[in-house]
Design an enzyme around this catalytic site. Sequence first.
Site, PDB file in Angstrom:
ATOM      1  N   HIS A 206      48.104  46.625  50.419  1.00  0.00           N
ATOM      2  CA  HIS A 206      48.001  46.797  48.972  1.00  0.00           C
ATOM      3  C   HIS A 206      49.250  47.463  48.400  1.00  0.00           C
ATOM      4  CE1 HIS A 206      43.760  46.341  50.184  1.00  0.00           C
ATOM      5  NE2 HIS A 206      43.609  45.791  48.997  1.00  0.00           N
TER       6      HIS A 206
ATOM      7  N   GLU B 120      40.614  38.387  43.383  1.00  0.00           N
ATOM      8  CA  GLU B 120      39.782  38.166  44.566  1.00  0.00           C
ATOM      9  C   GLU B 120      39.582  36.685  44.863  1.00  0.00           C
ATOM     10  OE1 GLU B 120      39.272  40.424  46.556  1.00  0.00           O
ATOM     11  OE2 GLU B 120      39.654  42.185  45.339  1.00  0.00           O
TER      12      GLU B 120
END
Length: 543
Positions: free
Chosen positions: A445, A358
């Site tokens: 993703h 992240e």
Amino acid sequence: MTPHISRKRSTLAIATAVAAGALLAAGLTTGASAQPDQNVSAASPVKLSATARAGLLQDANAEKAATAEKIGLGAKEKLVVRDVVKDRDGTTHTRYERTYDGLPVLGGDLVVHTAKSGKVKSVTKAAKATIKVASTSAKIATKAAAASAESTAAKTGDTKKADAQAPRKVVWAASGKPVLAHETIVTGVQKDGTPSKLHVITDAATGKKLFQHQAIETGAGHSQYSGDVEVGSKKGGSGFDLTDDSRGGHSTYDLAHSESGEGKIVTDDDDTWGTGKPEDAQTAAVDAAYGAQLTWDYYKAVHGREGIKGDGKGATSRVHYGKAYVNAFWDDSCFCMTYGDGEGDKKPLTSIDVAGHEMTHGVTAATGNMEYSGESGGLNEATSDIFGSSVEFNAKNAEDVGDYLIGEEIDINGDGSPLRYMDKPSKDSNSLDNWSEDAGNVDVHYSSGIANHFFYLLSEGSGAKEINGVKYDSPTADGSKVEGIGRDKAEKIWFKALTTYFTTTTQYKDAREGTLKAATDLYGADSAEAKGVAAAWAGVNVK
């Protein structure tokens, strides 16, 4: 597995990492990446202090008009300095955004590569077309543009509520001929509780939607613990604050299950943090702070980058977001990482690779800034997987050894399997092993699997092997055998490509070109490393 408990001050954190590394080296198989790269190329980035970087940015800003003229921009085009990287041989790579007649140009970003002598060597542009529009007067009113954007957000089905901010006029240049457009940011909440900041681009003449991308970049997981660790803290008030001044003042805040605001700084009376149990609110905070310090240390030690933006400033971590929120996300607007507590508020999403993943979104936002949609979005996600895994390897944590599995500890599937596999991404039943013409139509993703697979092949090669106790068996698209060059070199190649050659519009074929240039810069055009890059891309059908 023992949870995180910090018992000492930040001055001892490095000693813990070194001790863990010694333990790993004694008893684990290490694979092709075991031998570090001893050769420092003249094209390697130098370690810039925050002051040195600020000086280079100031120089670039003072010379931006002359630079615009040198590279042949039109009279209505202006440069806006964003970032700079300097190589050991004195070459600078200065990243700019552009304006046209005072309007931001989306897809107009570029990187100017300048030799030590001051001569421009080359320019990498996100948009190939000349930036020019017939008029900067919009036919569609901003109110209509906002309504259209809200309608787009509703159709995605991702938001529980939507509120469009006032649109701004821009020049859209990211997909062909530049056109005058409106950019509207629609805020709200996605289905899983993640905040939503959907950027919608509409044609200012017709109202037609041109593009959309999500600004909140996410990952997923449940819980992870890395044993007893040490985190940075400082004396504050009557006790201690979870603030790490040795890493840019990174601070950890407790949202106390709120979905807004900054929260309150995590504090403790005696500088002994957490109990190792999720019922203690400090435990998740320790994990978050630990992940932040590992990410900081990785980028500084391996790539010479001091902080996510390279400016020596730490980010913010926020824990205990929402109720039973099963996700984690990076938001560049607050320069913060936010963690949910998972199912039942008992499984905080605070793993090493999730934190590295992240926070790398922040590095990407400050450098290549690949749009979070289509192939560029897949490359954005893959960059976070690549460096999230790299942070984990670099941490040398005895209870969470480095691997090419993403989220292997969080058990999101309930059967002990990881979230994603880098050696053969399709093992998760969704991700792509190889490139095809449909890659840009797949969730980012899952299209990230192409670059993840490339990175694994480049690092370790194809075929069966065991690394740190994990068995891998990586195929290739054409059945060819690929020899790995080692993870250390692969990391440096990807980082150089990200910071000097990738742009907002980078697609997979552009990424191949950028990594080939990076390998050539670092190791030479005829080097085994450059040949390895070409072979690894061929192995995932990017030619």
